[in-house]
Design an enzyme around this catalytic site. Sequence first.
Site, short mmCIF file in Angstrom:
data_model
loop_
_atom_site.label_atom_id
_atom_site.label_comp_id
_atom_site.label_asym_id
_atom_site.label_seq_id
_atom_site.Cartn_x
_atom_site.Cartn_y
_atom_site.Cartn_z
NE ARG A 1 24.84 -8.04 -4.26
CZ ARG A 1 25.85 -7.89 -5.12
NH1 ARG A 1 25.63 -7.92 -6.42
NH2 ARG A 1 27.07 -7.70 -4.68
CE1 TYR B 1 -1.01 -5.25 1.04
CE2 TYR B 1 0.97 -4.26 0.13
CZ TYR B 1 0.34 -4.97 1.13
OH TYR B 1 1.06 -5.39 2.22
CE LYS C 1 0.51 -10.76 1.67
NZ LYS C 1 0.25 -9.64 0.80
CG ASP D 1 -0.38 -7.17 -6.85
OD1 ASP D 1 -0.44 -8.40 -6.64
OD2 ASP D 1 -0.11 -6.34 -5.95
#
Length: 379
Positions: free
Chosen positions: A46, A98, A195, A170
């Site tokens: 982690r 978004y 994306k 973003d």
Amino acid sequence: MKFNTKLIHAGIHPDPSTGAVMTPIYQTSTYAQDGPGNHKGFEYARTQNPTRKVLEDNLAAIENGAAAVCFGSGLAAMDAIIKLLKPGEEVLATHDLYGGSYRLLVRVFGPLGIKSRYIPMQNLEYFESQISENTKLIWIETPTNPLLQIVDIEAIVNIAKRKNIMVCVDNTFASPYLQNPIDLGADLVLHSGTKYLGGHSDVIHGAVICKTNELADQLHFIQNATGAVPGPMDCFLILRGIKTLHVRVQRACENAKKIVEYLQSNPKVNRILYPGIISHPGHEIAKKQMKDFGAMISFDLHNQELENAVRVLSRTKLFTCAESLGGVESLIGHPASMTHASIPKEDRIKSGLTDSLIRLSIGIEDSDDLIADLHEAIN
Ligand SMILES: *Cc1c(COP(=O)(O)O)cnc(C)c1O
């Protein structure tokens, strides 16, 4: 090192134990220690993973940041950024945001006392007048989804800097190939790696690139403390995708230009939203801050009936009707009934998101085939 070379080489070294040229997928949860606390910099996955570390170094290099921090999705990355704020503080965000980012801010952080407001950022005087003493973070999306509006990153950063407010961009829609917000003064850059970075519609991933090591340390703390880390296989897929980012995005932009020309010639098409069109209100700013105009196009039809748009979406054969974007294959979407269905119709139409608006994510197929497919479906 130039950008196209960085995509392939930055942060990447042959594996020290075997010489493997491709970064191995370190599928392990823990690492052997010679004695308590005596380790090679990796204790528990982690906290640190070698595959993830290579990806983070590569991302920092291609966005010209000090360091990058990776997460299990774009929204997990955003969640970590908003956790830099305290109750009572406020996010001022681009109005045409978004949908998932809006939902996270309003429905998750709203009840925890972190406020958010959504304003157009094209009029700078109006923007500045909306900053309050609680504004801690400015959240920019450009180009926006699905209206493809452009925000002048440098101009917003200049206002924010005077008031000591952090700016995050973003950069998912543009990708690092087209736009590098840290060069324009932004403090943080968010990517949904799902994306363009991944580019093959086969992985969910998110990343934050930080201008300073101080911000990266704070985000690494949140990454480890809250645990929304990506798996090593997902990091490998993003690393592999990044190696072809320049050729993919360049080809997709070329295809997009040809498709815009075709749409302009079709009398059934009404508005075309694409920053590459000279009459687009953000055209000059896009030309200044982007390398090219991107591969996302929205358009609507003269016949504004919803059924008319739905008919186009169900008739295309190469364009797949699906959410998401940025893959090698072209996608077609209907924001009013898919990604933006939760926004009341009146508000949608007021902001320009009409019932017949269609959004295209242009891939890297042959543009002749894509145009023929659209022509069949529209006529
Ligand atoms: C997809 C997307 C996100 C969210 O990313 P996930 O990887 O789906 O969590 C955030 N911003 C933009 C602009 C996006 O397109």
